[in-house]
Design a protein around this motif. Structure first.
Motif, short mmCIF file in Angstrom:
data_model
loop_
_atom_site.label_atom_id
_atom_site.label_comp_id
_atom_site.label_asym_id
_atom_site.label_seq_id
_atom_site.Cartn_x
_atom_site.Cartn_y
_atom_site.Cartn_z
N LYS A 43 0.86 -1.19 0.00
CA LYS A 43 0.00 0.00 0.00
C LYS A 43 0.90 1.24 0.00
N GLN A 74 -1.33 4.18 3.32
CA GLN A 74 -1.88 3.62 4.55
C GLN A 74 -0.85 3.60 5.68
N SER A 116 -6.67 -2.27 -2.42
CA SER A 116 -7.38 -3.46 -1.92
C SER A 116 -7.98 -4.25 -3.08
N ARG A 169 -4.74 -5.87 -5.62
CA ARG A 169 -3.63 -6.71 -5.13
C ARG A 169 -3.74 -8.17 -5.57
N MET A 200 -3.60 -7.31 3.97
CA MET A 200 -4.58 -8.23 3.40
C MET A 200 -4.94 -9.37 4.36
N THR A 201 -6.19 -9.39 4.73
CA THR A 201 -6.69 -10.44 5.60
C THR A 201 -6.70 -11.79 4.88
N ARG A 216 -10.79 -15.69 -0.13
CA ARG A 216 -9.62 -15.31 -0.93
C ARG A 216 -8.68 -16.49 -1.14
N SER A 237 -12.28 -4.71 -0.17
CA SER A 237 -11.84 -4.99 1.21
C SER A 237 -12.85 -5.90 1.90
N THR A 238 -12.41 -6.49 3.00
CA THR A 238 -13.35 -7.28 3.81
C THR A 238 -14.32 -6.33 4.52
N THR A 264 -12.72 0.05 8.77
CA THR A 264 -11.73 -0.94 8.34
C THR A 264 -10.97 -1.39 9.58
N ASP A 265 -9.76 -1.99 9.37
CA ASP A 265 -8.99 -2.51 10.50
C ASP A 265 -8.58 -1.38 11.44
N ILE A 271 -5.41 0.47 10.76
CA ILE A 271 -5.45 1.40 9.64
C ILE A 271 -6.17 2.69 10.05
N GLU A 321 -9.28 -9.82 11.83
CA GLU A 321 -8.59 -9.67 10.55
C GLU A 321 -7.12 -10.11 10.67
N1 GLU Z 1 -7.67 -6.26 6.10
C1 GLU Z 1 -8.82 -5.93 5.33
C2 GLU Z 1 -8.80 -6.58 3.97
O1 GLU Z 1 -7.92 -7.33 3.66
C3 GLU Z 1 -9.04 -4.43 5.22
C4 GLU Z 1 -7.82 -3.64 4.84
C5 GLU Z 1 -7.61 -3.51 3.35
O2 GLU Z 1 -8.56 -3.26 2.60
O3 GLU Z 1 -6.45 -3.62 2.94
O4 GLU Z 1 -9.69 -6.39 3.20
#
Ligand code: GLU
Length: 272
Positions: free
Chosen positions: A41, A44, A83, A86, A102-103, A108, A150-151, A188-189, A192, A216
């Motif tokens: 990123k 971030q 997001s 990637r 990335m979770t 995924r 994103s999640t 979000t997380d 972040i 996460e």
């Molecule tokens: N960790 C979460 C995800 O992988 C939110 C952060 C992000 O978007 O990078 O989606």
């Protein structure tokens, strides 16, 4: 007949080439090239962001990838990802590895493989301090900002079906929408959200609130079915944890003396 033989030979050659490149694997590719190309990123803090002075991408995940590259005996090259870009960038071969908050989710994992967990956080809300919003329950009928791919966009909708989730390309754009009153919260997380808030000129105007929406665990994204590379990455992470190198990096970016203090409360999975 000649024609058929030629076709059969071409097919064989393509198969053999495919097999040899598949057998060569990512690790050999990286070592032959002399660089590890990591998707990170660039907006971030403190995971990956452009430093105002050096104009370089810096952050916890960049340092982690530099340490991995060193262990593999190669140089590090970073490429910015979002997001939503990637995973496609990894599967298309633009990057060797994803180190981009990335979770590791089961969904995924159907597309890519993951390293063991290298960071652990959970999702909450960033709001204006004087908004009176204390939890996700207060967001019924309101707008929540998040990032595409994103999640959090899915988790927020699940946690508060009566809210409208608006997805931006990046989290700073979602934060700008919060400042402009276009959304009433960003989700979000937590790590972040703290980065967005505490890097702002007026961090006191915002608050991270609410009970954890979801867990996460971050994993490094790697291509499917390349256990040699996956082993190298996992072993490097475990060595960093055992030698204290991981904790040193963690302290540099999330320690007590930083703007982004988060106590280290989880332990890396270590194989004997
Ligand atoms: N960790 C979460 C995800 O992988 C939110 C952060 C992000 O978007 O990078 O989606």
């Amino acid at each position: 007949m000649k024609h058929r033989i030629a076709i059969a030979l071409t097919v064989l050659m393509i198969l053999a080439f495919g097999l040899s490149t598949a057998q060569a694997g990512k690790l050999e590719d990286i070592q032959k090239r002399g660089t590890l190309v990591a998707g990170v990123k660039d907006s971030q803090p403190p995971f990956g962001y452009v430093d105002e002075n050096s104009k370089q991408i810096v952050g916890f995940e960049i340092d982690l990838m530099a340490a991995l590259a060193k262990k593999l005996g190669v140089k590090l090259e970073t490429k910015p990802v979002t997001s939503s870009t990637r995973i496609p960038m990894l599967t298309q071969g633009d990057i060797d590895i994803v180190a981009a908050t990335m979770t590791h989710s089961r969904q995924r994992d159907k597309q890519i493989d993951y390293s063991i967990t290298y960071f652990s956080t959970f999702q909450r809300l960033l709001v204006k301090k004087d908004s009176g919003i204390k939890s996700i329950a207060d967001l019924a009928g309101k707008k929540i900002g998040s990032a595409k791919g994103s999640t959090s966009e899915k988790n927020a909708q699940r946690a508060q079906p009566k809210a409208t989730v608006i997805s931006f390309e990046t989290y700073p754009e979602a934060f700008l929408a919060l400042k402009q009153g276009k959304v009433q919260a960003v989700t979000t997380d937590e790590a972040i959200l703290l980065g967005l808030k505490n890097k702002d000129d007026n961090p006191g105007d915002y608050a991270v609130v609410g009970e954890p929406i979801s867990a996460e665990p971050y994993g490094l994204g790697i291509v499917e079915n390349d256990s040699k590379f996956r082993d190298a990455v996992n072993f490097a992470l475990m060595e960093m944890w055992e030698s204290g190198e991981y904790q040193k990096l963690y302290d540099k970016w999330f320690g007590k003396d930083t703007k982004f203090f988060i106590p280290l409360t989880w332990t890396m999975e270590l194989w004997p």
